[in-house]
Design an enzyme around this catalytic site. Structure first.
Site, mmCIF file in Angstrom:
data_model
loop_
_atom_site.group_PDB
_atom_site.id
_atom_site.type_symbol
_atom_site.label_atom_id
_atom_site.label_comp_id
_atom_site.label_asym_id
_atom_site.label_seq_id
_atom_site.Cartn_x
_atom_site.Cartn_y
_atom_site.Cartn_z
ATOM 1 N N GLU A 96 0.833 -1.202 0.000
ATOM 2 C CA GLU A 96 0.000 0.000 0.000
ATOM 3 C C GLU A 96 0.871 1.256 0.000
ATOM 4 O O GLU A 96 1.960 1.265 0.562
ATOM 5 C CB GLU A 96 -0.917 -0.021 1.233
ATOM 6 C CG GLU A 96 -1.930 -1.160 1.145
ATOM 7 C CD GLU A 96 -2.845 -1.287 2.360
ATOM 8 O OE1 GLU A 96 -3.958 -1.801 2.185
ATOM 9 O OE2 GLU A 96 -2.460 -0.886 3.474
ATOM 10 N N CYS A 109 3.582 8.618 0.676
ATOM 11 C CA CYS A 109 4.103 7.724 1.708
ATOM 12 C C CYS A 109 4.179 6.335 1.072
ATOM 13 O O CYS A 109 3.148 5.772 0.694
ATOM 14 C CB CYS A 109 3.164 7.735 2.915
ATOM 15 S SG CYS A 109 3.613 6.514 4.164
ATOM 16 N N CYS A 116 6.463 -6.988 6.924
ATOM 17 C CA CYS A 116 7.571 -6.441 7.711
ATOM 18 C C CYS A 116 8.087 -7.527 8.649
ATOM 19 O O CYS A 116 7.308 -8.312 9.182
ATOM 20 C CB CYS A 116 7.100 -5.233 8.516
ATOM 21 S SG CYS A 116 8.449 -4.333 9.326
ATOM 22 N N CYS A 120 6.940 -4.573 16.021
ATOM 23 C CA CYS A 120 6.463 -3.488 16.888
ATOM 24 C C CYS A 120 4.999 -3.781 17.258
ATOM 25 O O CYS A 120 4.157 -3.976 16.380
ATOM 26 C CB CYS A 120 6.567 -2.151 16.168
ATOM 27 S SG CYS A 120 8.234 -1.823 15.541
ATOM 28 N N CYS A 123 1.845 -1.772 15.684
ATOM 29 C CA CYS A 123 1.772 -1.510 14.238
ATOM 30 C C CYS A 123 1.060 -2.650 13.513
ATOM 31 O O CYS A 123 1.372 -3.822 13.703
ATOM 32 C CB CYS A 123 3.179 -1.326 13.684
ATOM 33 S SG CYS A 123 3.197 -1.040 11.901
ATOM 34 N N GLY A 167 7.017 -1.927 5.854
ATOM 35 C CA GLY A 167 8.378 -2.454 5.798
ATOM 36 C C GLY A 167 9.416 -1.576 6.463
ATOM 37 O O GLY A 167 9.130 -0.452 6.883
ATOM 38 N N SER A 222 11.877 6.105 14.453
ATOM 39 C CA SER A 222 10.704 5.867 15.278
ATOM 40 C C SER A 222 11.172 5.507 16.674
ATOM 41 O O SER A 222 11.605 4.389 16.912
ATOM 42 C CB SER A 222 9.885 4.717 14.682
ATOM 43 O OG SER A 222 9.562 5.032 13.351
ATOM 44 N N HIS A 224 9.703 6.482 20.162
ATOM 45 C CA HIS A 224 8.581 6.089 21.045
ATOM 46 C C HIS A 224 8.925 5.921 22.518
ATOM 47 O O HIS A 224 8.020 5.927 23.359
ATOM 48 C CB HIS A 224 7.870 4.826 20.538
ATOM 49 C CG HIS A 224 7.393 4.933 19.121
ATOM 50 N ND1 HIS A 224 6.710 6.026 18.647
ATOM 51 C CD2 HIS A 224 7.517 4.095 18.058
ATOM 52 C CE1 HIS A 224 6.423 5.850 17.358
ATOM 53 N NE2 HIS A 224 6.920 4.694 16.980
ATOM 54 N N CYS A 341 -0.458 6.270 9.659
ATOM 55 C CA CYS A 341 0.748 5.564 10.126
ATOM 56 C C CYS A 341 0.375 4.301 10.872
ATOM 57 O O CYS A 341 -0.455 4.327 11.779
ATOM 58 C CB CYS A 341 1.506 6.410 11.136
ATOM 59 S SG CYS A 341 2.419 7.750 10.485
HETATM 60 N N1 SAH Z 1 9.806 0.668 9.654
HETATM 61 C C1 SAH Z 1 9.850 2.101 9.510
HETATM 62 C C2 SAH Z 1 8.765 2.706 8.645
HETATM 63 C C3 SAH Z 1 7.359 2.194 8.807
HETATM 64 S S1 SAH Z 1 6.436 2.707 10.237
HETATM 65 C C4 SAH Z 1 9.847 2.722 10.899
HETATM 66 O O1 SAH Z 1 9.777 1.996 11.875
HETATM 67 O O2 SAH Z 1 9.971 3.940 10.986
HETATM 68 C C5 SAH Z 1 6.075 4.395 9.972
HETATM 69 C C6 SAH Z 1 5.769 5.153 11.257
HETATM 70 O O3 SAH Z 1 4.475 4.838 11.764
HETATM 71 C C7 SAH Z 1 6.745 4.853 12.360
HETATM 72 O O4 SAH Z 1 7.113 6.026 13.015
HETATM 73 C C8 SAH Z 1 5.926 3.966 13.283
HETATM 74 O O5 SAH Z 1 6.427 3.951 14.565
HETATM 75 C C9 SAH Z 1 4.567 4.610 13.165
HETATM 76 N N2 SAH Z 1 3.466 3.776 13.586
HETATM 77 C C10 SAH Z 1 3.351 2.441 13.503
HETATM 78 N N3 SAH Z 1 2.156 2.036 13.969
HETATM 79 C C11 SAH Z 1 1.497 3.150 14.342
HETATM 80 C C12 SAH Z 1 0.193 3.396 14.870
HETATM 81 N N4 SAH Z 1 -0.648 2.408 15.074
HETATM 82 N N5 SAH Z 1 -0.140 4.675 15.122
HETATM 83 C C13 SAH Z 1 0.701 5.683 14.873
HETATM 84 N N6 SAH Z 1 1.928 5.520 14.366
HETATM 85 C C14 SAH Z 1 2.325 4.267 14.104
#
Ligand code: SAH
Length: 348
Positions: A96, A109, A116, A120, A123, A167, A222, A224, A341
């Site tokens: 996507e 994006c 992936c 996490c 996600c 990914g 990322s 957190h 995201c």
């Molecule tokens: N693997 C890469 C890119 C994909 S995730 C990474 O980790 O950065 C893209 C962004 O979305 C990251 O900052 C991730 O932490 C965030 N993300 C993932 N799940 C989310 C959610 N449910 N709500 C908000 N942000 C989220």
């Protein structure tokens, strides 16, 4: 019965290799340049679009090669204007990508892997198994598709690209860098690398590699949490890649590129919404040249993770700003179509 020969994907060839092909069939090398321009700059999806190439040559190309262009299988539009594409790859797999329109920008994006391999907990993409890496051209095509939709639906050019879809881009290093090379090259889309951001979970070894390769695009991590124990709970990957190592790699990145990193940070209720976490983040930012984007949580089903109260976000902002750290609080877009995201999960 003859077995059908699988034709070579012409976009795997460099300009020089296409030149060699033309010479090998007794044709002029300069044709290669025209073809190459059609393949990349003009994003031709099939050889018949190459109108300044003779019919005979086009037939010959068709005999030898295929153009494995992606197809937008399904397009969804959010009430806020966000568009999500389900993109079909030549082997039938789906990823996507998202078009995010704002007053001043059209942002693409895009995804770098099918599924992936990271896990996490918050996600949605993490629940899909990693199937394979995307090729450079499959990444490039996603950008082209969004660019065309931006022109068609908004009458505006593409302004920004974020590698924040499905990914982990640094686990598909070579193809991701090759795609950026094509996107920024005058032979491709000619976009400035300043308008491209790669987002990573933060793999220290690969961040150093980026620094050594002297890349010109932006880096986001990322984060957190700036406390190992709680980061590992949300992002098990952190167990073997500690925050100390991450900081060290980002210091190296800053020394080599002169660039700050952007930390992406979600504040969750009862997980990291206390002063202890906010102060740890401020301290971490003090060690690494950085700014912070606080992003809204997009729920992905079960109730384990919940967006923190606005008061906690204000507390974070105050504590960071007291230390002179730049912080932005970002609202999510495209939630109604699962395009925000962390919501990309090939649901459709
Ligand atoms: N693997 C890469 C890119 C994909 S995730 C990474 O980790 O950065 C893209 C962004 O979305 C990251 O900052 C991730 O932490 C965030 N993300 C993932 N799940 C989310 C959610 N449910 N709500 C908000 N942000 C989220």
């Amino acid at each position: 019965m003859e077995t059908p020969v699988k034709k070579q994907d012409i976009r795997k060839l460099s300009l020089e290799e296409i030149q060699d092909f033309f010479v090998s069939i007794g044709d002029k090398a300069f044709r290669a340049k025209q073809v190459y321009e059609w393949l990349w700059k003009k994003s031709a999806k099939d050889f018949d679009q190459m109108t300044n190439i003779s019919l005979q040559t086009r037939e010959l190309l068709k005999e030898h090669f295929a153009i494995n262009h992606i197809q937008v299988d399904q397009m969804q539009r959010s009430s806020d204007g966000t568009i999500k594409n389900a993109v079909k790859l030549h082997d039938g797999m789906i990823v996507e990508s998202v078009l995010i329109p704002t007053e001043t920008r059209i942002t693409a994006c895009i995804s770098s892997q099918v599924g992936c391999s990271l896990d996490c907990n918050f996600c949605a993409t993490a629940r899909l198994k990693r199937m394979r890496n995307l090729n450079a051209d499959e990444i490039y095509d996603q950008v082209v598709a969004i660019k065309e939709e931006g022109e068609l639906y908004f009458d505006r050019p593409l302004t920004n690209i974020v590698y924040m879809g499905m990914g982990e881009p640094l686990l598909n290093y070579k193809n991701v860098l090759e795609s950026i090379e094509k996107i920024t090259s005058p032979e491709g889309l000619g976009m400035s690398p300043k308008r491209i951001t790669l987002s990573t979970v933060g793999i220290p070894k690969m961040i150093k590699q980026l620094a050594d390769d002297e890349v010109k695009f932006n880096l986001a991590v990322s984060l957190h949490s700036a406390i190992d124990e709680s980061r590992t709970r949300m992002m098990p990957f952190n167990e073997k890649n500690s925050l100390a190592e991450l900081a060290e790699s980002l210091q190296y990145w800053h020394r080599k590129t002169g660039k700050k990193v952007t930390f992406e940070y979600v504040v969750w209720k009862d997980i990291n919404d206390d002063e202890k976490h906010a102060k740890a983040l401020a301290k971490y930012c003090g060690r690494v040249a950085s700014k912070v984007n606080i992003i809204e949580y997009n729920p992905i089903d079960d109730g384990e993770f919940q967006q923190a109260d606005p008061a906690s976000l204000d507390m974070y902002k105050r504590i960071l700003e007291e230390k002179g750290i730049i912080v932005n609080i970002r609202r999510s877009r495209g939630k109604d179509i699962d395009a925000a995201c962390g919501q990309l999960a090939n649901k459709s």
